[in-house]
Write an enzyme that holds these catalytic residues in place. Structure first.
Site, PDB file in Angstrom:
ATOM      1  N   GLY A  18       0.725  -1.107   0.085  1.00 52.27           N
ATOM      2  CA  GLY A  18      -0.169  -0.181   0.048  1.00 52.27           C
ATOM      3  C   GLY A  18       1.129   1.078  -0.103  1.00 52.27           C
ATOM      4  CG  ASP A  33      -0.236  -8.953   6.424  1.00 54.80           C
ATOM      5  OD1 ASP A  33      -0.326  -9.524   7.343  1.00 54.80           O
ATOM      6  OD2 ASP A  33       0.408  -7.121   6.381  1.00 54.80           O
ATOM      7  CG  ASP A  73       5.807  -5.040   8.333  1.00 57.11           C
ATOM      8  OD1 ASP A  73       4.998  -4.104   9.722  1.00 57.11           O
ATOM      9  OD2 ASP A  73       4.710  -4.989   7.498  1.00 57.11           O
TER      10      ASP A  73
HETATM   11  P1  AMP Z   1       1.537  -3.186   7.985  1.00 53.36           P
HETATM   12  O1  AMP Z   1       0.883  -3.184   9.559  1.00 53.36           O
HETATM   13  O2  AMP Z   1       3.000  -2.552   7.721  1.00 53.36           O
HETATM   14  O3  AMP Z   1       1.331  -4.818   7.866  1.00 53.36           O
HETATM   15  O4  AMP Z   1       0.302  -3.032   6.420  1.00 53.36           O
HETATM   16  C1  AMP Z   1      -0.436  -3.661   6.332  1.00 53.36           C
HETATM   17  C2  AMP Z   1      -1.143  -3.158   5.399  1.00 53.36           C
HETATM   18  O5  AMP Z   1      -1.207  -1.979   5.611  1.00 53.36           O
HETATM   19  C3  AMP Z   1      -0.037  -3.417   4.367  1.00 53.36           C
HETATM   20  O6  AMP Z   1      -0.688  -3.658   2.937  1.00 53.36           O
HETATM   21  C4  AMP Z   1       0.205  -2.130   4.032  1.00 53.36           C
HETATM   22  O7  AMP Z   1       0.799  -1.877   2.819  1.00 53.36           O
HETATM   23  C5  AMP Z   1      -0.952  -0.288   3.862  1.00 53.36           C
HETATM   24  N1  AMP Z   1      -0.559   0.331   4.899  1.00 53.36           N
HETATM   25  C6  AMP Z   1       0.120   0.440   5.905  1.00 53.36           C
HETATM   26  N2  AMP Z   1       0.334   2.128   6.091  1.00 53.36           N
HETATM   27  C7  AMP Z   1      -0.394   2.381   4.833  1.00 53.36           C
HETATM   28  C8  AMP Z   1      -0.053   4.046   4.368  1.00 53.36           C
HETATM   29  N3  AMP Z   1       0.562   4.932   5.073  1.00 53.36           N
HETATM   30  N4  AMP Z   1      -0.795   3.950   2.899  1.00 53.36           N
HETATM   31  C9  AMP Z   1      -0.989   3.188   2.337  1.00 53.36           C
HETATM   32  N5  AMP Z   1      -0.886   1.673   2.652  1.00 53.36           N
HETATM   33  C10 AMP Z   1      -0.286   1.823   3.688  1.00 53.36           C
HETATM   34 MG    MG Z   2       3.359  -5.611   6.474  1.00 52.92          MG
END
Ligand code: AMP
Ligand code: MG
Length: 478
Positions: A89, A245, A255
């Site tokens: 994302g 994920d 991550d």
């Molecule tokens: P994470 O908790 O970092 O593993 O993120 C979980 C999901 O949320 C993943 O698909 C990320 O790409 C998305 N995500 C986290 N932060 C953002 C952001 N600022 N903009 C877009 N997508 C995000």
């Molecule tokens: Mg992630």
């Protein structure tokens, strides 16, 4: 123009594996960190990367020749609930290079703008989490724990809006791939078995070339994860958000969100603000990974055997073997931390008893093991008499080892770090960087690049936090 010898394989997979998307240019990119050692390993020209054109590429403002930016799609179980579509994302894979060890490495920007998988997110990152990931992932590498790496950090000259406006930044992440358990779940949930087969073949070729089947792949992934989690346990690392994920199939740490190194020992220690129930607490990690591996196994069922009952039986057997694999890896890790090279039946209970003593006295997990090696651990325990009893047992055990005391100390000191990225130091480093002072960031990187080394003027980094300094919560950093 920046020359990078891209050789992109993921972008050759079917289009449904990703979306082609360019990074969004930023206002005023500035390089704040370049990992020259890693750049050299990747065969990249550091002078070029530091140039205006290089910083343009590292900030997503320009696309290097041969780069084919994509956002990878995946699914994932987050805190137990299934999200059928996640994906990069705020990250984009620029492409792959073959490094000096002939290993294929992804070069990815994180914080480079929106993608089709951004949902309501802005696709951006702020400086704090970018530097946090930079420091901690490189510290993990120096600890010899498999991990994604940090090649560079740039500020964007733009603010990102979180609770307040914060300075925007982009991390260049390097990894042997970004294939997650969730990547498999994505196609399994869609019953797209052709894609699942393609992904399986790709993963085997890239990570486990000896595997001959989906079942072999499952076994190899379980093994890699058992070894990885045992290493985490050995250094007091708490990942914090072990969703599927965020579980890499090659068993590398990925991550760096709300992760933390624990200061005082507590099996249920957790820092993540969103992990209210301690699902991903320190001592839960070897349990929850089994749950994640079971999701991986489920995704692979259609490829394991045409007869579903047979496939389930085969996969279950492999997943059920995880606790044995993990126990062996954990024992090996903690034996080394106590200077033991051989195995004895009673080692497990001896280690458990030490951990109990540490828990009772809220002892500093990192410093205790170094003090044991140095022979001055006694006063770090709340119950010195209790420790004396344990120590006699340990010394008796060491005496039957086929090694000298000096060799035992060496083993302990190369297994247990003197310096870890302590939460309060990370916080301090971020606060300084936001004010434009990168000295703490650079000093942390320098100290953490040699975590087993006692030399250097780093006593402040070895000291546990005072009550006022303790960081109680860490955040996802989105
Ligand atoms: P994470 O908790 O970092 O593993 O993120 C979980 C999901 O949320 C993943 O698909 C990320 O790409 C998305 N995500 C986290 N932060 C953002 C952001 N600022 N903009 C877009 N997508 C995000
Ligand atoms: Mg992630």
């Amino acid at each position: 123009m920046v020359k990078i010898a891209f050789d992109n394989s993921y972008a050759r997979l079917p289009e449904k594996f990703f979306s082609r998307i360019n990074p969004s240019p930023v206002a005023a990119p500035e390089l704040v960190a370049l990992n020259e050692t890693l750049a050299n390993e990747l065969g990249l020209n550091t002078e070029e990367l530091r140039s205006r054109a290089g910083v343009s590429v590292l900030s997503g403002s320009a696309i290097a020749n041969g780069s084919e930016p994509i956002a990878q799609v995946y699914a994932g179980h987050q805190f137990g609930g299934f999200s059928p579509q996640l994906g990069d994302g705020r990250a984009m894979l620029l492409g792959e290079v073959i490094d000096q060890n002939a290993i294929r490495q992804d070069i990815q920007l994180k914080g480079s703008g929106q993608t089709p998988y951004s949902r309501r997110g802005d696709g951006r990152a702020w400086l704090g989490p970018v530097l946090r990931e930079y420091v901690i992932s490189e510290a993990m590498h120096a600890l010899k724990i498999p991990t994604t790496r940090a090649l560079a950090a740039v500020t964007t000259g733009q603010n990102v809006q979180r609770e307040t406006a914060l300075p925007g930044a982009i991390l260049t992440r390097v990894a042997t791939s970004h294939i997650r358990v969730g990547s498999f779940e994505y196609f399994a949930a869609r019953h797209d078995y052709d894609a699942l087969r393609r992904l399986t073949d790709y993963t085997i070729a890239r990570h486990f070339p000896d595997a001959e089947s989906a079942l072999d792949l499952l076994t190899a992934v379980c093994d890699a994860q058992a070894r990885l989690i045992a290493r985490w346990m050995g250094v007091g690392f708490i990942h914090g958000v072990m969703n599927t994920d965020n579980t890499h199939v090659a068993g590398i740490t990925i991550d760096y969100g709300p992760c933390a190194f624990m200061d005082s020992y507590d099996e249920m220690r957790r820092y993540s603000s969103i992990d209210r129930r301690g699902r991903y607490a320190y001592g839960q990690q070897s349990e929850v990974i089994v749950w994640n591996l079971a999701q991986f196994a489920s995704a692979l069922i259609p490829l394991i055997d045409a007869d579903q009952t047979v496939a389930i039986a085969k996969a279950t057997k492999v997943v059920h073997d995880f606790p044995n694999r993990f126990a062996a890896a954990w024992l090996a890790e903690f034996r080394a931390k106590l200077g033991l090279s051989s195995a004895d039946e009673a080692d497990k209970s001896m280690i458990d008893d030490l951990l109990d003593l540490m828990a009772a006295g809220q002892a500093d997990f990192t410093n205790i093991f170094r003090a044991l090696a140095a022979g001055n651990a006694r006063d770090q325990f709340d119950d010195p008499a209790g420790f004396d009893v344990w120590e006699t047992r340990w010394r008796t055990r060491l005496a039957v080892e086929n090694s000298t005391l000096a060799q035992q100390q060496t083993l302990m000191n190369k297994t247990s770090p003197a310096i870890i990225p302590r939460n309060h130091r990370i916080q301090e480093m971020i606060n300084a960087a936001v004010e434009g002072n990168y000295t703490p960031f650079e000093r942390l990187n320098a100290a953490l690049s040699r975590p087993f080394d006692q030399s250097g003027d780093y006593d402040d980094l070895k000291r546990p936090p005072t009550d006022e300094e303790v960081v109680h919560q860490t955040f996802c950093g989105t």
